[in-house]
Design an enzyme around this catalytic site. Structure first.
Site, PDB file in Angstrom:
ATOM      1  CB  CYS A   1      -0.925   0.010   1.220  1.00  0.00           C
ATOM      2  SG  CYS A   1      -2.094  -1.348   1.199  1.00  0.00           S
TER       3      CYS A   1
HETATM    4  N1  LIG Z   1      -2.759  -6.041   2.112  1.00  0.00           N
HETATM    5  C1  LIG Z   1      -3.134  -4.946   2.715  1.00  0.00           C
HETATM    6  O1  LIG Z   1      -2.723  -4.660   3.847  1.00  0.00           O
HETATM    7  C2  LIG Z   1      -4.148  -3.997   2.070  1.00  0.00           C
HETATM    8  C3  LIG Z   1      -4.726  -3.012   2.869  1.00  0.00           C
HETATM    9  C4  LIG Z   1      -5.653  -2.145   2.317  1.00  0.00           C
HETATM   10  C5  LIG Z   1      -5.961  -2.236   0.965  1.00  0.00           C
HETATM   11  N2  LIG Z   1      -5.365  -3.188   0.176  1.00  0.00           N
HETATM   12  C6  LIG Z   1      -5.766  -3.235  -1.232  1.00  0.00           C
HETATM   13  O2  LIG Z   1      -6.639  -4.345  -1.433  1.00  0.00           O
HETATM   14  C7  LIG Z   1      -6.406  -4.929  -2.721  1.00  0.00           C
HETATM   15  C8  LIG Z   1      -6.054  -6.388  -2.553  1.00  0.00           C
HETATM   16  O3  LIG Z   1      -4.834  -6.477  -1.815  1.00  0.00           O
HETATM   17  P1  LIG Z   1      -4.353  -7.812  -1.127  1.00  0.00           P
HETATM   18  O4  LIG Z   1      -3.250  -7.436  -0.214  1.00  0.00           O
HETATM   19  O5  LIG Z   1      -5.498  -8.586  -0.599  1.00  0.00           O
HETATM   20  O6  LIG Z   1      -3.761  -8.581  -2.403  1.00  0.00           O
HETATM   21  P2  LIG Z   1      -3.394 -10.130  -2.500  1.00  0.00           P
HETATM   22  O7  LIG Z   1      -2.395 -10.256  -3.593  1.00  0.00           O
HETATM   23  O8  LIG Z   1      -3.066 -10.669  -1.136  1.00  0.00           O
HETATM   24  O9  LIG Z   1      -4.760 -10.808  -2.946  1.00  0.00           O
HETATM   25  C9  LIG Z   1      -5.338 -10.596  -4.189  1.00  0.00           C
HETATM   26  C10 LIG Z   1      -5.982 -11.910  -4.641  1.00  0.00           C
HETATM   27  O10 LIG Z   1      -6.639 -11.679  -5.877  1.00  0.00           O
HETATM   28  C11 LIG Z   1      -6.454 -12.810  -6.702  1.00  0.00           C
HETATM   29  N3  LIG Z   1      -6.678 -12.406  -8.078  1.00  0.00           N
HETATM   30  C12 LIG Z   1      -5.834 -11.779  -8.932  1.00  0.00           C
HETATM   31  N4  LIG Z   1      -6.450 -11.556 -10.107  1.00  0.00           N
HETATM   32  C13 LIG Z   1      -7.705 -12.035  -9.987  1.00  0.00           C
HETATM   33  C14 LIG Z   1      -8.823 -12.098 -10.855  1.00  0.00           C
HETATM   34  N5  LIG Z   1      -8.768 -11.582 -12.081  1.00  0.00           N
HETATM   35  N6  LIG Z   1      -9.937 -12.679 -10.411  1.00  0.00           N
HETATM   36  C15 LIG Z   1     -10.015 -13.204  -9.158  1.00  0.00           C
HETATM   37  N7  LIG Z   1      -8.993 -13.173  -8.284  1.00  0.00           N
HETATM   38  C16 LIG Z   1      -7.863 -12.582  -8.699  1.00  0.00           C
HETATM   39  C17 LIG Z   1      -5.042 -13.255  -6.385  1.00  0.00           C
HETATM   40  O11 LIG Z   1      -4.839 -14.611  -6.746  1.00  0.00           O
HETATM   41  C18 LIG Z   1      -4.986 -13.024  -4.875  1.00  0.00           C
HETATM   42  O12 LIG Z   1      -5.391 -14.167  -4.157  1.00  0.00           O
HETATM   43  C19 LIG Z   1      -5.329  -4.088  -3.369  1.00  0.00           C
HETATM   44  O13 LIG Z   1      -5.919  -3.096  -4.138  1.00  0.00           O
HETATM   45  C20 LIG Z   1      -4.627  -3.448  -2.192  1.00  0.00           C
HETATM   46  O14 LIG Z   1      -4.014  -2.233  -2.531  1.00  0.00           O
HETATM   47  C21 LIG Z   1      -4.476  -4.082   0.718  1.00  0.00           C
END
Ligand SMILES: NC(=O)c1ccc[n+]([C@@H]2O[C@H](COP(=O)([O-])OP(=O)(O)OC[C@H]3O[C@@H](n4cnc5c(N)ncnc54)[C@H](O)[C@@H]3O)[C@@H](O)[C@H]2O)c1
Length: 450
Positions: free
Chosen positions: A284
């Site tokens: 992030c």
């Molecule tokens: N990790 C954090 O602390 C956090 C905090 C706030 C916001 N975010 C935001 O949330 C979002 C997700 O982050 P995250 O950390 O969970 O990512 P992540 O990589 O842990 O998880 C994303 C998931 O989406 C799946 N994926 C990818 N393409 C896909 C598709 N086309 N269809 C279905 N599934 C698909 C991946 O396989 C993965 O399991 C991002 O935009 C991130 O910026 C993350």
């Protein structure tokens, strides 16, 4: 001949969905089962909903279906009973959308090499959703993104079949604020901001989240909700940049910056403590502000604070390496050939997430200088393949007294609670501490703050 379909009025569509949400019989879908999606899926399953996770990763879907958690904040003991009770399941098949009443999209939003937003995950997941989309569904985008994404990118994809947002379906943006590794604030007790394409969309989003989360904060539009997340993360990134600059200044002036911060934070108003470190990490803080930079450019604006903080923050790994090099020189050891142990490769304390971790840059810089670099991280047994460092592959070394004594220097990159700092200081000769982790620890090692 097929039966003529009775199309419910917009009011009836809204009432049907709202009533399913209220009675918790709505079938909830979560697209993307990562650090954000899996905890959200668990929260709604715990609230009594029947939840289907959709992920492109067959491995993740398989793990979820066997009740096996791969996310640190979700114990297997929490996940497994929900799966056994039939409340939570996962699939890679988007045709599950046909059965769903609500869909939260939690897919990655990284930056391209050019630091432009990479919307490909949002686009591909929405294309798949659109293929099976139907009236009466609530869709909420949770992936962090630039203001305008929900209305300009997602809405046209979902309206292609002639459905209208606010009448036939409901579309919102709600920023995810999860803080992995934080024992006090988790998905259920972090207030949830939600803004819809129309007032009816916002209301449906509010109703949905209020079933499983403690507090919901409705805002007037998707753009406001999108901007909230970018303000929060930009605030953090810029303040870390500021404190890193102060830390560099204090280092030059021989002042202990940690003591300065501890004293400053006794002020009960107008000050919030941020801490210096070896550089930004995670999915992030190093990334999201550049979404703002990108969108600002579309409006002919520049984001000078962001660029400046970015410069200061990205220079921190090099500062750590220069402090280490000087400390090794003082001990009569050139960095070339020295054995250096990095403690902690996760981007922050007590998590197993190595994304964008500054440890990788420090490791690569030291390897380029000819140092023999190894690492220990109790949360990361082997280094995961990293986008920018595909050749860095190794396993965590065991921390024994003999091993520490063989190292010319130990660099504290991440201050995991699992580390025993007395033990490290007792057996290592030189410790370069980027986190003030060894403050108060007892041992013979020479400690250099970086
Ligand atoms: N990790 C954090 O602390 C956090 C905090 C706030 C916001 N975010 C935001 O949330 C979002 C997700 O982050 P995250 O950390 O969970 O990512 P992540 O990589 O842990 O998880 C994303 C998931 O989406 C799946 N994926 C990818 N393409 C896909 C598709 N086309 N269809 C279905 N599934 C698909 C991946 O396989 C993965 O399991 C991002 O935009 C991130 O910026 C993350």
């Amino acid at each position: 001949m097929s039966e003529p379909q009775v199309v419910p009025s917009p009011a009836a569509t809204a009432e049907m969905l709202a009533s399913r949400i209220r009675s918790r019989t709505a079938r909830v879908g979560i697209v993307g089962l990562g650090y954000v999606g899996l905890p959200l899926a668990v929260e709604f399953a715990r609230a009594g909903f029947s939840v289907t996770g959709i992920d492109v990763s067959a491995d993740k879907a398989k793990k979820v279906n066997s009740g096996d958690s791969y996310i640190g904040d979700i114990p297997t003991a929490t996940l497994a009973p929900l799966v056994e009770a039939g409340k939570l399941r996962a699939t890679t098949d988007f045709s599950a959308v046909l059965e769903l009443d609500t869909i939260n999209i939690c897919v990655p939003t990284p930056l391209r090499k050019t630091k432009d937003p990479d919307m490909s995950f949002i686009v591909s997941s929405c294309q798949e959703i659109a293929r099976h989309f139907h009236a009466g569904t609530l869709v909420i985008l949770e992936s962090t993104t630039y203001p305008g994404t929900t209305d300009e990118l997602v809405l046209p994809m979902l309206s292609k079949g002639g459905l209208e947002a606010g009448k036939d379906f409901f579309l919102c943006f709600s920023p995810e604020r999860v803080d992995p590794g934080n024992p006090k604030y988790q998905t259920s007790n972090i207030p949830k901001v939600v803004g819809g394409c129309t007032a009816a969309c916002t209301e449906m989003g509010r109703l949905f989240y209020s079933q499983a989360l403690e507090k919901v904060v409705p805002v007037s539009s998707t753009q406001v909700a999108e901007m909230v997340k970018l303000l929060e993360n930009t605030f953090r990134m810029i303040n870390i940049g500021l404190v890193n600059e102060i830390a560099l200044m204090c280092d030059r002036m021989g002042i202990n910056v940690w003591e300065v911060i501890d004293a400053a934070k006794t002020k009960p108003f107008g000050y919030q403590a941020f801490y210096p470190g070896p550089g930004l990490g995670g999915h992030c803080i190093p990334i999201d502000p550049f979404y703002l930079t990108w969108v600002a450019r579309q409006y002919g604006l520049t984001t000078r604070f962001i660029e400046l903080a970015g410069e200061v923050n990205t220079a921190m790994p090099a500062f750590v390496v220069s402090k280490l090099t000087d400390a090794l020189n003082d001990n009569g050891k050139p960095v070339k050939g020295s054995k250096v142990l990095l403690l902690g490769m996760a981007y922050k304390k007590n998590v197993d997430d190595a994304r964008e971790s500054p440890g990788f840059e420090i490791m690569e810089m030291l390897l380029k200088k000819g140092a023999r670099v190894e690492y220990n991280d109790p949360h990361i047994p082997t280094l995961p393949p990293m986008r920018h460092y595909p050749t860095l592959r190794m396993a965590s070394r065991e921390l024994t007294p003999e091993y520490l004594a063989r190292c010319d220097a130990v660099v504290v990159v991440t201050d995991h609670a699992a580390f025993d700092w007395d033990f490290v200081l007792k057996h290592a000769a030189l410790v370069v501490d980027t986190r003030n982790a060894t403050h108060g620890a007892i041992g013979a090692a020479r400690v250099v703050r970086a």
